[in-house]
Write a protein that holds these residues in place. Structure first.
Motif, PDB file in Angstrom:
ATOM      1  N   SER A  76       1.973 -12.635  -1.717  1.00 52.50           N
ATOM      2  CA  SER A  76       1.896 -11.362  -0.991  1.00 52.50           C
ATOM      3  C   SER A  76       1.059 -10.390  -1.806  1.00 52.50           C
ATOM      4  O   SER A  76       1.103 -10.371  -3.033  1.00 52.50           O
ATOM      5  CB  SER A  76       3.305 -10.793  -0.793  1.00 52.50           C
ATOM      6  N   THR A 101      -0.898  -6.332  -1.945  1.00 48.92           N
ATOM      7  CA  THR A 101      -1.144  -4.988  -1.417  1.00 48.92           C
ATOM      8  C   THR A 101      -2.508  -4.540  -1.933  1.00 48.92           C
ATOM      9  O   THR A 101      -2.730  -4.457  -3.144  1.00 48.92           O
ATOM     10  CB  THR A 101      -0.061  -3.999  -1.890  1.00 48.92           C
ATOM     11  N   ASP A 102      -3.432  -4.303  -1.017  1.00 52.06           N
ATOM     12  CA  ASP A 102      -4.767  -3.876  -1.426  1.00 52.06           C
ATOM     13  C   ASP A 102      -4.708  -2.459  -1.993  1.00 52.06           C
ATOM     14  O   ASP A 102      -4.026  -1.584  -1.443  1.00 52.06           O
ATOM     15  CB  ASP A 102      -5.731  -3.913  -0.238  1.00 52.06           C
ATOM     16  N   ASN A 112      -2.920   3.581  -2.887  1.00 45.87           N
ATOM     17  CA  ASN A 112      -2.304   2.521  -2.089  1.00 45.87           C
ATOM     18  C   ASN A 112      -2.439   2.903  -0.613  1.00 45.87           C
ATOM     19  O   ASN A 112      -1.677   3.709  -0.092  1.00 45.87           O
ATOM     20  CB  ASN A 112      -0.830   2.370  -2.471  1.00 45.87           C
ATOM     21  N   SER A 157      -1.950   1.120   2.010  1.00 46.80           N
ATOM     22  CA  SER A 157      -1.146   0.309   2.929  1.00 46.80           C
ATOM     23  C   SER A 157       0.098   1.068   3.376  1.00 46.80           C
ATOM     24  O   SER A 157       0.399   2.160   2.897  1.00 46.80           O
ATOM     25  CB  SER A 157      -0.742  -1.001   2.252  1.00 46.80           C
ATOM     26  N   GLY A 158       0.827   0.450   4.255  1.00 43.61           N
ATOM     27  CA  GLY A 158       2.035   1.067   4.778  1.00 43.61           C
ATOM     28  C   GLY A 158       3.287   0.666   4.027  1.00 43.61           C
ATOM     29  O   GLY A 158       4.400   0.947   4.480  1.00 43.61           O
ATOM     30  N   ARG A 159       3.127  -0.003   2.902  1.00 42.09           N
ATOM     31  CA  ARG A 159       4.288  -0.376   2.104  1.00 42.09           C
ATOM     32  C   ARG A 159       3.986  -0.123   0.627  1.00 42.09           C
ATOM     33  O   ARG A 159       2.832  -0.055   0.200  1.00 42.09           O
ATOM     34  CB  ARG A 159       4.631  -1.848   2.320  1.00 42.09           C
ATOM     35  N   SER A 167       3.807  -0.610  -3.513  1.00 43.00           N
ATOM     36  CA  SER A 167       3.321  -1.672  -4.400  1.00 43.00           C
ATOM     37  C   SER A 167       4.137  -1.636  -5.680  1.00 43.00           C
ATOM     38  O   SER A 167       4.580  -0.587  -6.131  1.00 43.00           O
ATOM     39  CB  SER A 167       1.838  -1.466  -4.726  1.00 43.00           C
ATOM     40  N   ALA A 226       3.701   3.958  -0.331  1.00 43.07           N
ATOM     41  CA  ALA A 226       2.690   3.847   0.720  1.00 43.07           C
ATOM     42  C   ALA A 226       1.887   5.140   0.815  1.00 43.07           C
ATOM     43  O   ALA A 226       2.446   6.233   0.905  1.00 43.07           O
ATOM     44  CB  ALA A 226       3.357   3.546   2.052  1.00 43.07           C
TER      45      ALA A 226
END
Length: 338
Positions: A3, A5-6, A32, A34-36, A38, A61
């Motif tokens: 998994s 996260t960019d 970050n 993304s929606g989550r 890191s 996020a």
């Protein structure tokens, strides 16, 4: 580990050009998108052939953090910074994945330079007047008639020309001792070890910057074919130091002789400074050709001080023998026999 996260990474170097040993800092802005969230990341920043550990904290996020770290500047050169390599691993260290982030940047590490006069004592004076419009004004040598500007000395007004032109005209007086200097740099690996080549870069930077800051036109030429500047304009400090940061020992054994011959035949100006290493006495003797054409010729011979057989006298050439940059600055500033 699979998994991921960019992260968006933006790097800024402050400054991007430094002198050897001066502080330099990299600022990494990590976002970050993304929606989550890191987790903590293990990251390294590529710095030339080395790596620098950079801690990347947890990011919620959409959150952004800035990570700052120092860059080593112990060695002259152009160093590639980046990319940022972020790694993830399982708790047992059995599996690892890594991704590269951010663009590549360059840190320019310029050679040290010392505060020295533009040339040693006894600068030659031009009996024919100035060779350039850049000559400093205010002495007793007439150069031209020009329009009056506020602040000009009223004693220099040329009344006859002013009456004819219908506006105030003044005599432009210049300093005819204004020299244009050519600096020749010997890059040959046959005459340098690592230490002496770095000292050669220090010496060259010191002389070029001293001339440029005094508004002397400067030409910089190397045995590898680099040619910067002219005998009519001062060099731009940054461009010259960038070149000196990039130079490496290269060239054929006869390169200095060919360069000296070319400058002796077609060169112009009032002074030449030759920066070389442990050259053979027969090679240095060829600098006599420069002494026949230029009023002032100085040879800075590095890594040769105190050696038996090191040439101390070359007809028409002032020889400065030095072991390091500080030794050069002391000997240059104290004056070279004329």
């Amino acid at each position: 580990v699979r998994s991921r996260t960019d992260l968006d990474v933006l790097r800024r170097l402050s400054p991007d050009r430094v002198v050897v040993g001066s502080p330099a800092t990299a600022h990494l802005e990590v976002t970050n998108p993304s929606g989550r969230g890191s987790g903590d990341r293990s990251a390294t920043e590529r710095f030339g052939n080395h790596s620098i550990e950079v801690p990347i904290p947890r990011l919620a996020a959409g959150a952004t953090t800035t990570v700052t770290y120092d860059l080593p500047t112990r060695k002259r050169g152009i160093v590639q910074v980046g990319p940022l390599v972020i790694r993830r691993a399982d708790p047992l260290g059995l599996v690892r994945a890594e991704r590269h982030h951010g663009e590549l940047d360059a840190l320019w590490v310029h050679p040290r330079h010392h505060v020295v006069p533009p040339l040693p004592s006894q600068i030659s004076r031009s009996l024919e007047g100035p060779d350039s419009q850049n000559a400093p004004q205010g002495t007793i040598t007439f150069h031209a008639i020009r329009d009056y500007v506020r602040g000009d000395d009223l004693r220099h007004i040329h009344w006859r020309t002013s009456a004819r032109m219908g506006s105030l005209m003044v005599r432009q007086l210049v300093d005819t001792s204004f020299p244009d200097v050519t600096v020749l740099v010997d890059q040959r690996p046959s005459v340098h070890d690592e230490h002496s080549f770095e000292v050669a870069m220090e010496v060259t930077a010191s002389v070029v910057l001293a001339c440029s800051r005094a508004n002397f036109p400067v030409t910089l030429r190397t045995t590898a074919g680099h040619h910067v500047g002219s005998n009519t304009e001062p060099l731009v400090d940054r461009a010259t130091l960038d070149l000196l940061a990039a130079l490496e020992p290269v060239g054929e054994p006869e390169a200095l002789s060919r360069l000296v011959e070319a400058v002796a035949v077609s060169g112009s100006g009032s002074a030449v400074v030759v920066v070389t290493g442990a050259s053979e006495p027969a090679e240095l003797a060829k600098l006599v050709a420069l002494g026949r054409r230029f009023p002032t010729v100085v040879a800075v011979v590095l890594d040769h001080a105190g050696r038996p057989g090191a040439p101390t006298r070359i007809p028409g050439v002032h020889v400065v023998q030095a072991e390091d940059g500080l030794d050069f600055a002391r000997r240059w500033t104290s004056g070279v026999p004329s």
